[in-house]
Design a protein around this motif. Structure first.
Motif, mmCIF file in Angstrom:
data_model
loop_
_atom_site.group_PDB
_atom_site.id
_atom_site.type_symbol
_atom_site.label_atom_id
_atom_site.label_comp_id
_atom_site.label_asym_id
_atom_site.label_seq_id
_atom_site.Cartn_x
_atom_site.Cartn_y
_atom_site.Cartn_z
ATOM 1 N N VAL A 129 0.772 -1.057 -0.048
ATOM 2 C CA VAL A 129 -0.070 -0.022 -0.169
ATOM 3 C C VAL A 129 0.823 1.063 -0.056
ATOM 4 C CG1 VAL A 129 -1.914 1.616 1.245
ATOM 5 C CG2 VAL A 129 -1.814 -1.217 1.113
ATOM 6 N N VAL A 130 0.764 1.856 -0.949
ATOM 7 C CA VAL A 130 1.405 3.184 -1.101
ATOM 8 C C VAL A 130 0.420 4.450 -1.135
ATOM 9 C CG1 VAL A 130 3.587 2.681 -1.762
ATOM 10 C CG2 VAL A 130 1.954 3.518 -3.465
ATOM 11 N N ALA A 131 0.522 5.745 -0.581
ATOM 12 C CA ALA A 131 -0.460 6.612 -0.780
ATOM 13 C C ALA A 131 0.285 7.917 -0.460
ATOM 14 C CB ALA A 131 -1.500 6.549 0.426
ATOM 15 N N LEU A 132 -0.127 9.192 -0.516
ATOM 16 C CA LEU A 132 0.531 10.412 -0.466
ATOM 17 C C LEU A 132 0.750 10.791 1.081
ATOM 18 C CD1 LEU A 132 -1.261 12.549 -2.852
ATOM 19 C CD2 LEU A 132 0.830 11.453 -3.030
ATOM 20 N N GLY A 133 -0.037 10.158 1.932
ATOM 21 C CA GLY A 133 -0.227 10.554 3.416
ATOM 22 C C GLY A 133 -1.295 9.709 4.090
#
Length: 160
Positions: A110-114
């Motif tokens: 899981v990757v995201a901006l914040g």
């Protein structure tokens, strides 16, 4: 588990890969992941994300254009649990997520901006399988995404 090196893939394939702007942070327990892309475009409403994660993932990666909005989280532990139950390999969110203490223990990329703790409203708004522009990438369903701690890249075909 297969080792993925985005630097090595960039060296080998050069301009055949797109490289994302360095804006993503890792949140899932899996820090190297890859797979075929399925796209969702939505803004402050994760209804379509939930719909997709309820469907069989078949090892694919859900890539979401959330417009980068920091006002609402598009993903939390309940949706990540659905992703795991339905065989998704990873989720890329051009937006914000919540429940990170739980997500960081889950065996998925899981990757995201914040992060932001506020949930979305459910209005059923969004589009699936459309071309999206996120983090300097133009992405469409059927492409392949590769992510590790060095970055996120996209290719038109499988590189592994």
């Amino acid at each position: 588990m297969m080792t993925i090196s985005t630097p090595d893939l960039c060296d080998e394939f050069g301009d055949a890969v797109q490289v994302a702007d360095p804006v993503f942070k890792h949140y899932g327990a899996i820090r190297q992941f890859s797979g075929e892309v399925v796209t969702v475009k939505c803004f402050e409403d994760n209804s379509k994300i939930g719909e997709m994660l309820r469907a069989p993932g078949k090892g694919r990666i859900l890539v979401v254009d959330g417009g980068g909005s920091p006002r609402r989280s598009l993903l939390g532990d309940k949706l990540v649990t659905l992703a795991l139950e339905n065989d998704w390999s990873g989720i890329v969110i051009y937006g914000y997520i919540r429940d990170v203490e739980e997500i960081e223990t889950m065996q998925i990329g899981v990757v995201a901006l914040g992060t932001i703790p506020r949930k979305t409203e459910k209005r059923g708004v969004g589009q699936v399988n459309v071309t999206i522009d996120v983090a300097g990438l133009q992405v469409h369903s059927g492409q392949y995404i590769y992510a590790d701690r060095s970055g996120v890249i996209v290719a038109d075909k499988s590189l592994l």
